[in-house]
Design an enzyme around this catalytic site. Structure first.
Site, short mmCIF file in Angstrom:
data_model
loop_
_atom_site.label_atom_id
_atom_site.label_comp_id
_atom_site.label_asym_id
_atom_site.label_seq_id
_atom_site.Cartn_x
_atom_site.Cartn_y
_atom_site.Cartn_z
N HIS A 1 -3.89 -5.03 -0.01
CA HIS A 1 -3.56 -5.68 1.26
C HIS A 1 -3.64 -7.21 1.14
O HIS A 1 -4.72 -7.78 1.20
CB HIS A 1 -4.51 -5.21 2.36
N GLU B 1 -2.83 -9.31 3.34
CA GLU B 1 -3.25 -9.88 4.62
C GLU B 1 -4.75 -9.78 4.82
O GLU B 1 -5.30 -10.39 5.75
CB GLU B 1 -2.53 -9.16 5.77
N CYS C 1 0.83 -1.20 0.00
CA CYS C 1 0.00 0.00 0.00
C CYS C 1 0.87 1.26 0.00
O CYS C 1 1.48 1.60 -1.01
CB CYS C 1 -0.99 -0.05 1.16
#
Length: 431
Positions: free
Chosen positions: A403, A405, A319
């Site tokens: 992202h 995750e 990001c």
């Protein structure tokens, strides 16, 4: 104590009350006078009235385009200014609330029903809420989840975060898509008129502000939290070798650290201003540049740190980290019209031609045309064709604009962490 009275007369004709075709006139009329009275105190205010069983509009969202949106408040009270963005995630509002990348922003949830699962302490993505406020259509009047410890309203009130509901979020979303992200002022205070709030929204700007300094940690620390079994997916357990990773905290989410730890990394988290030479003295196997809020051009010190580390050890940018890598390589970043915010963005992995559904939260992007030769665009956002991933094999660089995750969101891109492990492994063996 005075009495305020109200009276009126009602004229009734028994012969016409219940007939299907009443006559045009009748002389048999009855008069009934009704008189109501209400005791008043000396100041003239009514007493003894029950409160309304529903909440009335007591808040305003004033946008810089001049539109005013009446709503009901929950959470904290006061006046707050921020950039309004919309998030298309269907769930995961608690992870969104605690994502530091939303600092300085009002998050509007396009999913209309929010708050039904309450709040729990397992889904926190940082130490506190950093967003400016929450805008939703419908606030759940009850919670139903076995992990729930308190309601969303109580949670926000304790953390001094403003929220509004019963506002037309679809209409605001259409406005943001058409005009782009807008600065707004959210207020529950009657002392300020609409014109004053409008002037406040037009005199504030999020561009060029260093928001990272307000969300980063104050000193280095070791990530020692145990990764629970539900976060050990996609790990076959065959590779038990550990890798030392330095993670720059530009607003890092806890789940990034959990995923790295689940792959066997020993992680030291450092502040955004941590000198590059100190990082290299720690002899890491790799460096992670995390997510974070705001404009990457507003943090030239972070870009300089990235430049000093490139080529020394393998790096992974997520990001904000992806954008800082783009600038450090000589590329340019730009502000998007309304950004990407949500857990359902399709991305094409150009290396294997697979499509991943991703979780995204950013208002800036890297211009791939500005990057030097040798830098490879590895991922592309299928909604608008923007750059979603980079790689520079010559310098052991990899990055993603979104992202991997998730939290909240799908886990299609979780393999990126494994690729970072493999990059550190191959570099370590070649040394």
């Amino acid at each position: 104590m005075g009495v305020n009275a109200m009276g009126f007369s009602l004229r009734i004709s028994p012969s016409i009350c219940f007939t299907q075709n009443p006559p045009k006139s009748s002389s048999k009329l009855r008069f009934l006078t009704i008189r109501c009275s209400l005791p008043l105190p000396s100041d003239g205010a009514a007493t003894g009235l029950a409160e309304r069983p529903w909440k009335v509009a007591d808040a305003r969202l004033v946008l810089e385009d001049g539109s005013i949106w009446r709503a009901k408040s929950f959470g904290a009270s006061g006046t707050q200014v921020g950039e309004v963005v919309f998030n298309t995630s269907l769930t995961g509002y608690q992870e969104i609330l605690t994502d530091p990348s939303y600092a300085g922003q009002f998050v509007l949830m396009t999913n209309p029903h929010i708050g039904n699962t309450g709040v729990n302490f397992d889904d926190e993505e940082s130490r506190q809420c950093f967003l400016a406020g929450l805008v939703i259509r419908s606030l759940s009047i009850t919670t139903s989840n076995w992990r729930c410890v308190e309601t969303l309203g109580d949670y926000l009130a304790k953390r001094n975060i403003m929220g509004i509901y019963d506002v037309d979020t679809r209409a605001i979303t259409r406005r943001l898509r058409q005009d782009g992200s807008l600065i707004g002022v959210l207020s529950t205070e009657r002392s300020s008129c609409d014109e004053e709030l409008l002037e406040m929204s037009r005199s504030w700007d999020i561009v060029g502000i260093d928001l990272i300094s307000g969300v980063t940690c104050n000193a280095p620390y070791e990530w020692v939290d145990e990764t629970k079994s539900e976060w050990h997916f996609n790990f076959d357990g065959k590779d038990r070798e550990t890798y030392r990773v330095i993670a720059y905290d530009f607003g890092i989410k806890h789940n990034i650290l959990r995923r790295l730890a689940s792959y066997g990394c020993k992680i030291t988290v450092v502040p955004s201003t941590w000198p590059a030479e100190e990082t290299l003295k720690m002899k890491p196997d790799g460096v992670l540049f995390s997510n974070g809020p705001g404009d990457p051009s507003a943090v030239p010190y972070a870009v300089e740190t990235v430049k000093q580390i490139l080529g020394k050890v393998p790096v992974f940018g997520i990001c904000m980290g992806h954008q800082l890598l783009g600038q450090a390589l000589g590329g340019k970043t730009f502000k998007m019209k309304f950004g990407h915010h949500g857990g359902n963005h399709p991305v094409r992995n150009l290396r294997n031609d697979r499509v991943e559904i991703s979780a995204q939260n950013h208002n800036y992007a890297v211009d791939p045309a500005s990057l030097p030769d040798g830098v490879e665009v590895t991922h592309v956002n299928l909604n608008d064709g923007s750059c979603a991933g980079l790689a520079y094999p010559a310098l052991n660089i990899m990055s993603l604009q979104y992202h991997p995750e998730a939290s909240p969101g799908p886990h299609d891109s979780d393999r990126a962490f494994k690729e970072f492990i493999e990059l550190m492994k191959s570099t370590k063996r070649a040394a």
